[in-house]
Design a protein around this motif. Structure first.
Motif, PDB file in Angstrom:
ATOM      1  N   ILE A 235      60.614  12.940  89.737  1.00 55.58           N
ATOM      2  CA  ILE A 235      59.184  12.935  90.056  1.00 55.58           C
ATOM      3  C   ILE A 235      58.877  12.005  91.226  1.00 55.58           C
ATOM      4  O   ILE A 235      58.160  12.380  92.165  1.00 55.58           O
ATOM      5  N   ALA A 236      59.411  10.771  91.186  1.00 60.75           N
ATOM      6  CA  ALA A 236      59.169   9.823  92.275  1.00 60.75           C
ATOM      7  C   ALA A 236      60.032  10.121  93.489  1.00 60.75           C
ATOM      8  O   ALA A 236      59.794   9.573  94.569  1.00 60.75           O
ATOM      9  N   GLY A 237      61.040  10.994  93.319  1.00 60.73           N
ATOM     10  CA  GLY A 237      61.914  11.369  94.416  1.00 60.73           C
ATOM     11  C   GLY A 237      61.587  12.757  94.940  1.00 60.73           C
ATOM     12  O   GLY A 237      60.571  12.940  95.638  1.00 60.73           O
ATOM     13  N   PRO A 238      62.408  13.770  94.647  1.00 63.28           N
ATOM     14  CA  PRO A 238      62.232  15.099  95.243  1.00 63.28           C
ATOM     15  C   PRO A 238      60.835  15.692  95.136  1.00 63.28           C
ATOM     16  O   PRO A 238      60.290  16.169  96.137  1.00 63.28           O
ATOM     17  N   PHE A 239      60.214  15.700  93.949  1.00 62.18           N
ATOM     18  CA  PHE A 239      58.902  16.334  93.833  1.00 62.18           C
ATOM     19  C   PHE A 239      57.838  15.581  94.629  1.00 62.18           C
ATOM     20  O   PHE A 239      56.910  16.191  95.167  1.00 62.18           O
ATOM     21  N   HIS A 240      57.974  14.271  94.730  1.00 66.48           N
ATOM     22  CA  HIS A 240      57.068  13.485  95.577  1.00 66.48           C
ATOM     23  C   HIS A 240      57.336  13.772  97.045  1.00 66.48           C
ATOM     24  O   HIS A 240      56.401  13.922  97.848  1.00 66.48           O
ATOM     25  N   TRP A 241      58.613  13.880  97.429  1.00 63.81           N
ATOM     26  CA  TRP A 241      58.954  14.157  98.824  1.00 63.81           C
ATOM     27  C   TRP A 241      58.522  15.555  99.248  1.00 63.81           C
ATOM     28  O   TRP A 241      58.197  15.775 100.414  1.00 63.81           O
ATOM     29  N   TRP A 242      58.507  16.493  98.320  1.00 65.12           N
ATOM     30  CA  TRP A 242      58.007  17.839  98.637  1.00 65.12           C
ATOM     31  C   TRP A 242      56.499  17.825  98.861  1.00 65.12           C
ATOM     32  O   TRP A 242      55.940  18.795  99.391  1.00 65.12           O
ATOM     33  N   GLY A 243      55.831  16.771  98.446  1.00 70.79           N
ATOM     34  CA  GLY A 243      54.373  16.719  98.550  1.00 70.79           C
ATOM     35  C   GLY A 243      53.682  17.276  97.336  1.00 70.79           C
ATOM     36  O   GLY A 243      52.453  17.455  97.337  1.00 70.79           O
ATOM     37  N   ALA A 244      54.452  17.556  96.266  1.00 68.91           N
ATOM     38  CA  ALA A 244      53.877  18.152  95.063  1.00 68.91           C
ATOM     39  C   ALA A 244      53.094  17.139  94.238  1.00 68.91           C
ATOM     40  O   ALA A 244      52.236  17.527  93.452  1.00 68.91           O
ATOM     41  N   CYS A 245      53.399  15.849  94.388  1.00 69.67           N
ATOM     42  CA  CYS A 245      52.687  14.861  93.583  1.00 69.67           C
ATOM     43  C   CYS A 245      52.551  13.539  94.331  1.00 69.67           C
ATOM     44  O   CYS A 245      53.403  13.176  95.150  1.00 69.67           O
ATOM     45  N   ASP A 246      51.452  12.859  94.044  1.00 73.30           N
ATOM     46  CA  ASP A 246      51.260  11.472  94.469  1.00 73.30           C
ATOM     47  C   ASP A 246      51.762  10.574  93.350  1.00 73.30           C
ATOM     48  O   ASP A 246      51.740  10.966  92.170  1.00 73.30           O
ATOM     49  N   ILE A 247      52.201   9.376  93.690  1.00 73.95           N
ATOM     50  CA  ILE A 247      52.722   8.465  92.673  1.00 73.95           C
ATOM     51  C   ILE A 247      52.070   7.102  92.798  1.00 73.95           C
ATOM     52  O   ILE A 247      51.628   6.705  93.885  1.00 73.95           O
ATOM     53  N   ALA A 248      51.995   6.406  91.675  1.00 73.25           N
ATOM     54  CA  ALA A 248      51.518   5.017  91.635  1.00 73.25           C
ATOM     55  C   ALA A 248      52.624   4.179  91.011  1.00 73.25           C
ATOM     56  O   ALA A 248      53.128   4.503  89.934  1.00 73.25           O
ATOM     57  N   THR A 249      53.026   3.111  91.702  1.00 70.87           N
ATOM     58  CA  THR A 249      54.128   2.284  91.234  1.00 70.87           C
ATOM     59  C   THR A 249      53.691   0.837  91.094  1.00 70.87           C
ATOM     60  O   THR A 249      52.705   0.397  91.702  1.00 70.87           O
ATOM     61  N   SER A 250      54.434   0.092  90.298  1.00 68.13           N
ATOM     62  CA  SER A 250      54.191  -1.333  90.153  1.00 68.13           C
ATOM     63  C   SER A 250      54.783  -2.079  91.337  1.00 68.13           C
ATOM     64  O   SER A 250      55.435  -1.479  92.197  1.00 68.13           O
ATOM     65  N   ALA A 251      54.574  -3.393  91.371  1.00 73.10           N
ATOM     66  CA  ALA A 251      55.075  -4.202  92.486  1.00 73.10           C
ATOM     67  C   ALA A 251      56.590  -4.134  92.605  1.00 73.10           C
ATOM     68  O   ALA A 251      57.145  -4.226  93.706  1.00 73.10           O
ATOM     69  N   ASP A 252      57.281  -3.964  91.464  1.00 71.10           N
ATOM     70  CA  ASP A 252      58.744  -3.903  91.506  1.00 71.10           C
ATOM     71  C   ASP A 252      59.261  -2.480  91.639  1.00 71.10           C
ATOM     72  O   ASP A 252      60.462  -2.231  91.480  1.00 71.10           O
ATOM     73  N   GLY A 253      58.370  -1.519  91.924  1.00 70.02           N
ATOM     74  CA  GLY A 253      58.797  -0.153  92.181  1.00 70.02           C
ATOM     75  C   GLY A 253      58.870   0.747  90.967  1.00 70.02           C
ATOM     76  O   GLY A 253      59.302   1.904  91.086  1.00 70.02           O
ATOM     77  N   TYR A 254      58.438   0.285  89.793  1.00 71.60           N
ATOM     78  CA  TYR A 254      58.492   1.108  88.590  1.00 71.60           C
ATOM     79  C   TYR A 254      57.380   2.153  88.633  1.00 71.60           C
ATOM     80  O   TYR A 254      56.235   1.840  88.965  1.00 71.60           O
ATOM     81  N   LEU A 255      57.704   3.399  88.300  1.00 68.46           N
ATOM     82  CA  LEU A 255      56.727   4.480  88.320  1.00 68.46           C
ATOM     83  C   LEU A 255      55.751   4.333  87.157  1.00 68.46           C
ATOM     84  O   LEU A 255      56.150   4.368  85.989  1.00 68.46           O
ATOM     85  N   LEU A 256      54.465   4.212  87.493  1.00 72.94           N
ATOM     86  CA  LEU A 256      53.434   4.049  86.471  1.00 72.94           C
ATOM     87  C   LEU A 256      52.721   5.360  86.160  1.00 72.94           C
ATOM     88  O   LEU A 256      52.457   5.674  84.997  1.00 72.94           O
TER      89      LEU A 256
END
Length: 467
Positions: A235-256
Motif C-alpha cells: 500500500i505504501a509502496g506500489p499502490f501509492h506509487w501508481w497514484g491509487a492512494c494517498d498515505i499518512a505516516t508517522s515521523a518514523d515512517g510508519y504507515l498510519l
C-alpha cells in the motif's frame, strides 16, 4: 545504464539445520550496482520536498518497482552487453495525450506480473524468505510456484482496495485486522490448498524472523510480523506509487492511514479520470503564460559549458513543452532533478529538415525573457542567449543547399540559354534556376531535350558522373 548481475543466492542461503534454504533472488531483481548508479543520477534529495523524501531502502524499492514495470511493458531493452535503455517514444507514451490509457495498461500488466519480488523485498524488514531444500542443497520449490503465490496475493489486495470508498481515510491497523479476519492465508493461498489436497503438513516455503522458526499465518501475532509488513509494503509502496492512494505516516515512517484517489477508480474499475484542462498540443494561437513558468535555465556543464541548458520538470502537465524541446533541442539527461536540454545546430537542423518550425518554442522563450527581465536578469540573459542562437540558425537555414542525384544543364552564356529555352521544351522541365546559365532539370526529361537539340543541329556535351 549498466544492468549488472545480482547474486543468485546470498550468503544467508546456506543450508540450515532444519533442512531449509533461502530462496534465491528473483530473476528480475536489478543489481545493487545499477540501483546505486540510478540513485546517484536521480539526486533524490535535490528535488524532493522534506515531506516526500524517501529513505534509502524506499528509494531502492521504488527503483526496483519502476524497472519491473518498464520491463514487463517492454519499454526497456538490452542491447549488446549489459546496458539497459528506454525504447524510442517512451516519453510520449508516458506523458502524451493517451497517458491514462498507458497507465492502466501498465497497471494491468504489473498486476499479473509473474515475480516474487514483493515477497523478496521483505528482506528489508529482516523477514527471511525460506523454503525446503533437496539433498543437493537446491530449493525444492519451483520459482514459478512462488511467483503465482505473489501474483495472486497482489491481485487479492487490489480486489479489496477496489471495493474501498474513494477519498475516505482508512486506519491502516484496522484495515490489517480486517484482512486477517477475512483471509489470513491470502499470502500462502496456493500452498495451503496444495497441503490440504495432498495431506502434507510440512510447508514448502515460509517467512521467518528467527532462524528455524517459521511464522505461522494462522496465529495473529505471527501474522502481524509478516503479512502485516507485506500489506504495508504494497500500500505504501506500489499502490501509492501508481497514484491509487494517498498515505499518512508517522515521523518514523510508519504507515498510519491511507485513502484511495480518483486514479484508483480508473486503475481498478476502468472509470476514466477527468482529463486535464490544459491542452496537450501547443498551437501558435494559444496563451502560453501557463507554460512559461514550467521552463527554467541554468549555465551549461560538461563538454559545452558555454551553452545554457533549458530545464523542465517531468510531468504530464508539462508534456506540450517537453515535446517541443524533444523536437528542436538535444537532451542531456537530468540536472537539478529536472529534464535538461541543450541547443544543438545538428538537432535543430534535422527538425527543420523534417518540416518542423520553432515559432511556438521561440514565443515561449521570448515570454520567459520578459518574465525574468525585471526579477532575475541573469536568467533573462541565459534565455536571451538561447533565443539569439536559435534565431540565427533559423535565419541561415536553407541559404546553403546541397543537391545530390540531380541533372544539371549549363550553357556557355545567357544568349545560348535564352535560345535553348525558346526552341525546346526546357522551360517546362526546369526545377530550379541556379544561375542565368545553369539550371536543375527533371532527370526523366533530359533525354527528350537532348534529342530536340540534336534535331536543331546542336551537339550537347553529356557527363554522367557521381560526385
Amino acid at each position: 545504464m549498466n544492468r549488472g548481475k545480482s547474486a543468485s543466492i546470498p550468503a544467508s542461503g546456506l543450508l540450515s539445520t532444519d533442512g531449509s534454504i533461502a530462496m534465491p533472488s528473483p530473476e528480475d531483481l536489478p543489481s545493487h550496482t545499477l540501483l546505486q548508479e540510478l540513485q546517484e543520477r536521480l539526486l533524490w534529495r535535490e528535488w524532493m520536498t522534506p515531506a516526500s523524501q524517501l529513505s534509502l531502502p524506499s528509494q531502492s524499492a521504488f527503483l526496483r518497482f519502476a524497472i519491473r514495470v518498464l520491463g514487463v511493458a517492454d519499454l526497456l531493452h538490452q542491447e549488446n552487453g549489459p546496458a539497459l535503455s528506454l525504447r524510442p517514444a517512451t516519453a510520449e507514451r508516458l506523458l502524451g495525450s493517451n497517458w491514462t490509457k498507458t497507465l492502466r495498461t501498465l497497471f494491468k500488466r504489473w498486476l499479473m506480473l509473474a515475480s516474487y519480488g514483493d515477497l523478496y523485498d521483505l528482506n528489508e524488514e529482516n523477514i527471511r524468505l525460506r523454503c525446503r531444500a533437496t539433498s543437493l542443497h537446491q530449493p525444492i520449490l519451483r520459482t514459478s510456484e512462488l511467483e503465482a503465490e505473489n501474483s495472486q496475493a497482489r491481485q487479492h489486495i487490489a480486489a479489496l482496495l477496489a471495493q474501498t470508498p474513494l477519498n475516505q481515510w482508512i486506519n491502516f491497523s484496522a484495515f490489517v485486522r480486517f484482512v486477517y479476519r477475512l483471509n489470513p492465508l491470502f499470502l500462502q493461498r496456493e500452498q495451503q490448498w496444495g497441503r490440504a489436497t495432498i495431506g502434507s503438513l510440512a510447508p514448502q516455503w515460509w517467512l521467518e524472523l528467527d532462524e528455524g522458526r517459521p511464522l505461522r499465518p494462522t496465529l495473529l501475532n505471527d501474522w502481524l510480523r509478516a503479512e502485516h509488513f507485506y500489506l504495508r509494503h504494497m500500500i505504501a509502496g506500489p499502490f501509492h506509487w501508481w497514484g491509487a492512494c494517498d498515505i499518512a505516516t508517522s515521523a518514523d515512517g510508519y504507515l498510519l492511514a491511507f485513502r484511495l484517489t480518483p486514479i484508483a477508480n480508473w486503475l481498478f474499475n476502468g472509470i476514466p479520470v477527468q482529463e486535464p484542462t490544459n491542452p496537450l498540443q501547443l498551437e501558435e494561437t494559444d496563451d502560453y503564460q501557463e507554460y512559461v513558468a514550467a521552463l527554467d535555465v541554468t549555465v551549461g556543464v560538461g563538454l559545452a559549458p558555454t551553452l545554457p541548458l533549458l530545464l523542465i520538470s517531468c510531468s504530464v502537465r508539462n508534456w506540450p513543452v517537453i515535446q517541443l524541446l524533444e523536437q528542436f533541442m538535444e537532451e542531456t539527461g537530468i540536472q537539478q532533478g529536472r529534464l535538461a536540454y541543450r541547443i544543438s545546430a545538428q538537432t535543430f537542423g534535422l527538425a527543420l529538415g523534417r518540416g518542423l518550425r520553432p515559432f511556438v518554442l521561440l514565443r515561449l522563450l521570448h515570454l520567459a525573457i520578459e518574465m525574468h527581465a525585471d526579477l532575475d536578469k541573469t536568467r533573462a540573459e541565459l534565455f536571451t542567449q538561447i533565443v539569439t542562437q536559435l534565431e540565427q540558425w533559423l535565419t541561415g537555414y536553407s541559404r546553403v543547399r546541397l543537391y545530390t542525384g540531380v541533372t544539371l544543364l549549363e550553357t556557355v552564356d545567357m544568349a545560348v540559354m535564352r535560345e535553348v529555352v525558346a526552341t525546346t521544351s526546357l522551360e517546362e522541365s526546369i526545377v530550379q534556376n541556379i544561375h542565368p546559365t545553369l539550371c536543375i532539370v527533371k532527370p526523366d526529361t533530359i533525354g527528350h531535350i537532348v534529342e530536340e537539340l540534336k534535331q536543331r543541329g546542336q551537339s550537347p556535351l553529356l557527363h554522367d558522373e557521381d560526385l
